[in-house]
Design an enzyme around this catalytic site. Structure first.
Site, PDB file in Angstrom:
ATOM      1  CD  GLU A   1      -3.135   0.864   2.125  1.00  0.00           C
ATOM      2  OE1 GLU A   1      -3.692   1.853   2.620  1.00  0.00           O
ATOM      3  OE2 GLU A   1      -3.493  -0.309   2.358  1.00  0.00           O
TER       4      GLU A   1
ATOM      5  CG  ASP B   1      -2.380  -0.724   5.423  1.00  0.00           C
ATOM      6  OD1 ASP B   1      -1.220  -1.171   5.302  1.00  0.00           O
ATOM      7  OD2 ASP B   1      -2.628   0.465   5.677  1.00  0.00           O
TER       8      ASP B   1
ATOM      9  CE1 TYR C   1      -2.243  -0.998   9.016  1.00  0.00           C
ATOM     10  CE2 TYR C   1      -4.125  -1.639  10.358  1.00  0.00           C
ATOM     11  CZ  TYR C   1      -3.614  -1.046   9.222  1.00  0.00           C
ATOM     12  OH  TYR C   1      -4.466  -0.497   8.289  1.00  0.00           O
TER      13      TYR C   1
END
Length: 688
Positions: A8, A104, A309
């Site tokens: 991404e 993601d 994350y």
């Protein structure tokens, strides 16, 4: 034959490329013996604007509504068009036989990749990488557990449906409001209910009527005894006469200690942060906006690689992380954290640990440190502060509970009950790691015994009054967006459940952006740390369809999107309902007979179109903006700075006075920029 990996963001793509031994530079990517790694720049593809379907839509006219193409189409984002072409070229290379989606792991990440593959007309088989951190270990493990991308088709359909639904409702509702009232007005599934919650809180404050309450206290051997009503146990009464009567009746009577109860209590350690809780804490402690905190976290995640994350809505960890805890302790066990990690060294945790719950982690676990060794000296102050919050919260979850002894001393004066409480820390546990300066210190043990009588006591009347709710801050607004159940009219069980499970209004990744958008649209403004509606917002809430103001709209959509993810609802059915709903809100807007009036018009005319400018207050600045939405002119009158007034120490504003910028303070202090910088140099400080 080679495998193409699509990440991404460039930073994540380069990390994956390094692990996969891709060292050859390509335009927009890296190449190795077996893999090619390329990346998006966030979204490369988006839904087309109305004017892309028909040129007439470039001019906003209410008679052209609804804008409802049979099929919503996508287009390449012009700013990132070169990167899209680079990704497309790699997709169509002959030696590429397979593609790995490495965006993601979540709805939005799925949409990023699928739109690219669809626009590029990809026909090659795809697999899915699903990881929660970008350390070398996580990447290697993820590639050993790749899944067929078709297993995520329902996730893509849900993501696409939500994007298209927001487009249809937002575009048509915003154009209808703007055209009907000739003002820059907007509406949306998330921003409008958020505004409505702020409005409801302001109305609660406006209509609040304080009530005086009364009580009785006395003291003995340094302890404060509080009166408790015999039937209810309440320590406050709204009946002043009753309290005064009791004071008379009890005057001169002794305080008799009837019973002393001692209990040992435990407070479990807090769970690791999810993004919203972290944003709330950072706002309360450091004044960082939700968007600022997310940006800092992204740097810690992508650049420093020291946290997992960040865009997660879960606070729990999964059981498969248990084996990695010691490595994570090693990674963060330096500087101020070394003493704590030493105490945890060689300890083990089982699947029944309070912070482990596989069922409560859907996409990503709570935010914790990675195994990467941290170099605190390389970080900026903001990054250090946020990293400190994450690490201390993680370490505290691994520590034992806080244990304290609570003693309740029950007494009587006449026939009336009195109580005193004392708390003494027995085992610091996790509170050794997280020291909350806002907490009262534990008191020392006392010597009072059962049966003891205190003859000469003084009974005092105490009184206070009920307080109105507080205005929202960015922190408390985030919390209300995450859990808007209080503001829902429909509290049906399934609706409450889905709003709780899906995290309320917006997502952990978008709430900060929504709040920023409300500031930028001049719908909310800040007074100190409090958030207030502007006149524009108050009028908008009167004009917008009632249904759009309800948090339940998000809940009803999420119920259906969840069914779509599970395969029990067709995407076509959902979108047909959205189209019908869009037509209904348009009819409601067009039927409204109220008017909109600019209450902030100035006498200064726009230098571009000649219309009078509006005085508005942004999040950190005061501006003049043109009332004509097609003109777009704006100028900054003053902006808030971090410079402190030398007299009252409040933050000063800066504006242009003549040829030079000038600081000014609410207390009346003024100082030219050149004088300010000269003074700061003499004080041995930096500039602004």
């Amino acid at each position: 034959m080679k495998t193409l990996v699509i990440a991404e963001k460039p930073s994540v793509g380069r990390d994956i490329a390094r692990v996969l031994h891709c060292s050859k530079d390509l335009h927009g990517g890296k190449e190795g013996k077996d893999y090619i790694v390329t990346w998006a720049l966030g979204h490369l593809i988006t839904l087309k604007d109305p004017e892309d379907y028909e040129k007439k839509y470039k001019e906003w006219k209410i008679e052209d509504l609804p804008i409802m193409p049979k099929r919503l189409e996508t287009t390449i984002i012009s700013k990132t068009g070169k990167q899209y072409q680079a990704v497309k070229a790699q997709i169509h290379r002959k030696e590429v036989k397979e593609i790995v989606i490495a965006t993601d792991a979540g709805r939005e990440g799925e949409l990023v990749a699928r739109w690219i593959l669809e626009m590029a007309n990809n026909k090659k088989p795809c697999k899915r990488l699903w990881i929660s951190s970008v350390t070398d270990r996580a990447i290697k493990e993820g590639f050993s557990k790749l899944k067929d991308a078709r297993e995520y088709d329902s996730l893509y359909k849900a993501a696409l449906s939500r994007a298209e639904a927001d487009w249809l409702v937002g575009i048509n509702g915003t154009r209808a409001l703007t055209c009907k009232y000739n003002a820059q007005l907007s509406c949306g599934r998330v921003q409008t209910p958020t505004l409505a919650m702020i409005g409801e809180r302001e109305e609660e404050i406006r209509t609040f009527k304080p009530r005086a309450y009364y009580g009785i206290q006395t003291s003995a051997q340094g302890l404060t005894f509080t009166w408790k009503e015999n039937k209810t146990g309440n320590s406050q009464s709204f009946d002043k006469e009753k309290i005064n009567q009791q004071l008379k009746e009890l005057s001169g009577l002794p305080l008799i200690i009837e019973k002393i109860e001692k209990k040992e209590k435990k407070i479990s350690p807090p769970l690791p942060y999810d993004l919203t809780k972290l944003q709330e804490e950072a706002n309360e402690r450091f004044g960082y906006s939700p968007k600022e905190t997310l940006n800092i976290m992204q740097r810690l995640y992508e650049h420093y690689k020291v946290v997992t994350y960040p865009r997660t809505d879960s606070s729990y960890l999964t059981s498969d992380l248990l084996d990695s805890i010691q490595e994570r302790l090693s990674g963060c066990g330096t500087g101020p954290y070394k003493a704590y990690t030493r105490k945890l060294w060689n300890k083990t945790w089982k699947k029944d640990a309070s912070f482990i719950n596989d069922k409560k982690v859907k996409d990503h676990h709570g935010i914790i440190p990675t195994e990467e060794p941290v170099h605190l000296e390389e970080m900026g102050l903001e990054e250090r502060k946020i990293y400190d919050l994450v690490v201390r919260r993680f370490l505290s979850a691994l520590f034992p509970p806080y244990v304290y002894g609570e003693t309740v001393i029950k007494a009587k004066v006449g026939q009336e009950r009195f109580e005193a409480k004392e708390k003494v820390a027995l085992e610091k546990g996790w509170k050794e790691v997280i020291k909350d300066e806002r907490e009262e210190e534990d008191k020392k043990a006392f010597t009072i015994k059962e049966g003891e009588v205190f003859e000469e006591i003084v009974l005092n009347s105490v009184e206070g009054s009920t307080k109105p709710p507080l205005y929202f801050t960015e922190s408390t607004l985030l919390s209300a967006m995450e859990n808007p159940i209080k503001y829902m009219k429909n509290k049906e069980k399934n609706m409450v459940k889905i709003m709780g499970e899906k995290g309320g209004l917006g997502t952990v990744a978008t709430r900060g952006d929504i709040i920023e958008k409300l500031f930028q649209s001049f719908l909310i403004e800040k007074k100190d740390r409090e958030i207030h509606l502007t006149s524009k917002a108050k009028q908008l809430l009167e004009l917008v369809p009632e249904d759009l103001k309800k948090p339940e709209l998000t809940g009803s959509w999420e119920l259906k999107l969840l069914k779509m993810e599970e395969g029990s609802m067709k995407r076509e059915t959902f979108m047909a309902e959205i189209r019908q709903y869009t037509e209904e809100i348009l009819k409601e807007i067009q039927a409204e007979e109220k008017t909109f009036r600019h209450e902030n018009v100035t006498n200064k005319k726009c230098p571009q179109c000649g219309k009078r400018l509006l005085a508005v207050k942004g999040k950190n600045a005061k501006l003049l903006v043109c009332q004509d939405r097609n003109c777009g002119y704006r100028e900054t009158l003053s902006r808030m700075t971090n410079a402190r007034c030398p007299l009252c120490h409040k933050k000063m504003e800066m504006s242009k006075k003549g040829e030079e910028d000038t600081f000014f303070c609410i207390c009346g202090y003024r100082e030219r920029l050149s004088k300010f910088e000269e003074r700061r140099r003499k004080e041995g400080a930096g500039g602004r």
